[in-house]
Design a protein around this motif. Structure first.
Motif, PDB file in Angstrom:
ATOM      1  N   GLY A 129       0.801  -1.215   0.000  1.00  0.00           N
ATOM      2  CA  GLY A 129       0.000   0.000   0.000  1.00  0.00           C
ATOM      3  C   GLY A 129       0.839   1.272   0.000  1.00  0.00           C
ATOM      4  N   ILE A 130       0.180   2.392   0.281  1.00  0.00           N
ATOM      5  CA  ILE A 130       0.871   3.674   0.204  1.00  0.00           C
ATOM      6  C   ILE A 130       1.972   3.798   1.249  1.00  0.00           C
ATOM      7  N   LEU A 131       1.783   3.218   2.428  1.00  0.00           N
ATOM      8  CA  LEU A 131       2.833   3.319   3.441  1.00  0.00           C
ATOM      9  C   LEU A 131       4.063   2.530   3.020  1.00  0.00           C
ATOM     10  N   GLY A 132       3.852   1.376   2.391  1.00  0.00           N
ATOM     11  CA  GLY A 132       4.985   0.608   1.882  1.00  0.00           C
ATOM     12  C   GLY A 132       5.712   1.347   0.773  1.00  0.00           C
ATOM     13  N   ALA A 133       4.945   1.981  -0.131  1.00  0.00           N
ATOM     14  CA  ALA A 133       5.554   2.722  -1.240  1.00  0.00           C
ATOM     15  C   ALA A 133       6.334   3.937  -0.732  1.00  0.00           C
ATOM     16  N   LYS A 179      -2.832  11.751   6.935  1.00  0.00           N
ATOM     17  CA  LYS A 179      -3.859  10.734   6.734  1.00  0.00           C
ATOM     18  C   LYS A 179      -5.137  11.321   6.166  1.00  0.00           C
ATOM     19  N   ASP A 180      -5.513  12.514   6.620  1.00  0.00           N
ATOM     20  CA  ASP A 180      -6.787  13.090   6.172  1.00  0.00           C
ATOM     21  C   ASP A 180      -6.739  13.584   4.724  1.00  0.00           C
ATOM     22  N   LYS A 181      -5.567  13.596   4.113  1.00  0.00           N
ATOM     23  CA  LYS A 181      -5.444  14.005   2.718  1.00  0.00           C
ATOM     24  C   LYS A 181      -5.395  12.813   1.762  1.00  0.00           C
ATOM     25  N   LEU A 182      -5.326  11.607   2.313  1.00  0.00           N
ATOM     26  CA  LEU A 182      -5.173  10.419   1.469  1.00  0.00           C
ATOM     27  C   LEU A 182      -6.510  10.046   0.836  1.00  0.00           C
ATOM     28  N   PRO A 183      -6.559   9.916  -0.499  1.00  0.00           N
ATOM     29  CA  PRO A 183      -7.831   9.678  -1.194  1.00  0.00           C
ATOM     30  C   PRO A 183      -8.241   8.203  -1.178  1.00  0.00           C
ATOM     31  N   ALA A 208      -5.629  14.090  -8.827  1.00  0.00           N
ATOM     32  CA  ALA A 208      -4.378  14.045  -8.076  1.00  0.00           C
ATOM     33  C   ALA A 208      -4.455  15.023  -6.914  1.00  0.00           C
ATOM     34  N   CYS A 209      -3.631  14.801  -5.893  1.00  0.00           N
ATOM     35  CA  CYS A 209      -3.600  15.720  -4.753  1.00  0.00           C
ATOM     36  C   CYS A 209      -2.248  15.613  -4.049  1.00  0.00           C
ATOM     37  N   VAL A 210      -1.852  16.692  -3.396  1.00  0.00           N
ATOM     38  CA  VAL A 210      -0.652  16.693  -2.565  1.00  0.00           C
ATOM     39  C   VAL A 210      -1.016  16.107  -1.208  1.00  0.00           C
ATOM     40  N   VAL A 211      -0.271  15.078  -0.772  1.00  0.00           N
ATOM     41  CA  VAL A 211      -0.615  14.375   0.467  1.00  0.00           C
ATOM     42  C   VAL A 211       0.456  14.503   1.542  1.00  0.00           C
ATOM     43  N   LYS A 227      13.960  15.606   5.827  1.00  0.00           N
ATOM     44  CA  LYS A 227      15.356  15.178   5.992  1.00  0.00           C
ATOM     45  C   LYS A 227      15.446  13.782   6.582  1.00  0.00           C
ATOM     46  N   GLY A 228      14.530  13.439   7.479  1.00  0.00           N
ATOM     47  CA  GLY A 228      14.564  12.136   8.123  1.00  0.00           C
ATOM     48  C   GLY A 228      13.263  11.844   8.841  1.00  0.00           C
ATOM     49  N   GLY A 229      13.066  10.577   9.218  1.00  0.00           N
ATOM     50  CA  GLY A 229      11.858  10.161   9.908  1.00  0.00           C
ATOM     51  C   GLY A 229      10.743   9.807   8.946  1.00  0.00           C
ATOM     52  N   TYR A 230      10.017   8.740   9.257  1.00  0.00           N
ATOM     53  CA  TYR A 230       8.915   8.264   8.412  1.00  0.00           C
ATOM     54  C   TYR A 230       7.622   8.474   9.179  1.00  0.00           C
ATOM     55  N   LYS A 231       6.909   9.575   8.894  1.00  0.00           N
ATOM     56  CA  LYS A 231       5.822  10.017   9.754  1.00  0.00           C
ATOM     57  C   LYS A 231       4.473  10.025   9.035  1.00  0.00           C
ATOM     58  N   LEU A 232       3.464   9.445   9.696  1.00  0.00           N
ATOM     59  CA  LEU A 232       2.063   9.565   9.307  1.00  0.00           C
ATOM     60  C   LEU A 232       1.395  10.483  10.312  1.00  0.00           C
ATOM     61  N   ILE A 233       0.770  11.561   9.835  1.00  0.00           N
ATOM     62  CA  ILE A 233       0.130  12.535  10.716  1.00  0.00           C
ATOM     63  C   ILE A 233      -1.367  12.268  10.723  1.00  0.00           C
ATOM     64  N   CYS A 234      -1.912  12.012  11.903  1.00  0.00           N
ATOM     65  CA  CYS A 234      -3.342  11.726  12.060  1.00  0.00           C
ATOM     66  C   CYS A 234      -3.868  12.489  13.270  1.00  0.00           C
TER      67      CYS A 234
END
Length: 329
Positions: free
Chosen positions: A221-225, A241-245, A291-294, A299-306
């Motif tokens: 999924g998108i997190l893996g990509a 997260k709230d921008k993901l279609p 399409a949308c900007v998500v 620089k670093g860190g893998y973050k999902l904002i919810c």
């Protein structure tokens, strides 16, 4: 081992220990997150990629064409040909082969892609039909976009909706189990998601626009990509997260079966990084591609904002499709 991709650490170790040679005419070579290799042929480059279909039963021929051509398009390059291998279990029929090849031929025609050859056999080595394709593309020297090109402060753009492939597979293969959860109209709509699986158009358009990185969203999924782009590019990301279609039908299925849509196979959506995200979105939408900007590359860190909270994203595990299939057996 369980069904799904290998653990990324195991895969990286295997790749790194078995690279054979590194030729000077190979510009982009195998690595975590890189679905294509790029080979220099003077003024032109050849882009190659290979993938099997193992998670779907219905529409597997159609999916085989698109997931492989999508990989080529994620380099911003037009696919030109396919090599097709079909392994069938004992007891399969000529009707099965004709159906599969009909699907492959029909979808290849839509993309102006030639079937260059391949291999077909019946074997006791498989218990269901397995299709594996190798796609080939051609472009001008130095033009192919790699996964590893993402740069800090790039916008992250996603096309169309997430989970189109995963939702289509679930509804087509397990329709009888969804009666009562989805209406007839919703089932028909989800079945038709397969018509949106190709990302060839947006890939070629984005390559022409000029972007830093692209990656089609497949297993994980998108997190893996996102994780693969970040690993390959040695950067981080922040995605909202709230921008993901995601469609209401996908949300309904995932909510009912307690699976994460952000980790569900999502061919049909392309991830693109560019410093001109909003400009790219406008260009794609003018061409009829949602399409949308998500998020953005950091620089670093893998973050999902919810809801204002940050969640650290780990390396991708098994795709949620395989987990759901185990629940439905």
């Amino acid at each position: 081992m369980k069904a799904g991709k290998l653990d990324w650490k195991d895969l990286k170790s295997i790749i790194d220990k078995n690279r054979s040679v590194e030729r000077n005419d190979v510009r982009v070579r195998s690595g975590i997150g890189e679905d294509c290799s790029v080979i220099n042929f003077g003024d032109k480059e050849c882009v190659v990629s290979t993938d099997p279909i193992t998670g779907a039963n219905i529409n597997s021929g159609r999916l085989a064409v698109h997931i492989n051509c999508n990989d080529i398009a994620s380099c911003g390059i037009e696919p030109v040909g396919l090599l097709v291998t079909i392994l069938l279990p004992e007891g399969a029929s000529l009707e099965d082969i004709n159906r599969l090849m009909g699907e492959i031929s029909d979808e290849a025609k839509k993309l102006n892609v030639e079937i260059l050859g391949g291999h077909t056999e019946v074997t006791s080595a498989v218990n269901k039909i397995v299709i594996s394709c190798t796609a080939i593309g051609k472009g001008d020297k130095g033009k192919a976009v790699s996964t590893s090109g993402a740069k800090e402060k790039d916008d992250i753009v996603a096309t169309k909706c997430l989970c189109l492939e995963g939702t289509s597979i679930i509804v087509n293969d397990y329709e009888d189990k969804l009666i009562g959860l989805l209406t007839k109209e919703e089932i028909n709509e989800a079945k038709n998601y397969i018509k949106q699986i190709s990302v060839v158009k947006e890939g070629i358009l984005s390559g022409g626009f000029g972007v830093n990185s692209m990656h089609d969203i497949t297993e994980g999924g998108i997190l893996g990509a996102l994780w693969e782009i970040a690993e390959a590019s040695r950067v981080g990301f922040k995605v909202y997260k709230d921008k993901l279609p995601i469609t209401k039908i996908t949300e309904k299925i995932c909510g009912h079966y307690l699976i994460d849509p952000l980790k569900l196979i999502s061919s049909g959506s392309m991830l693109i990084t560019t410093p001109k995200g909003e400009e790219l979105v406008r260009m794609l939408e003018n061409e009829g591609i949602k399409a949308c900007v998500v998020g953005e590359i950091t620089k670093g860190g893998y973050k999902l904002i919810c809801n204002g909270e940050e969640e650290e994203i780990d390396a991708p595990g098994r795709d949620e499709l395989f987990i759901l299939e185990e629940k439905l057996k």
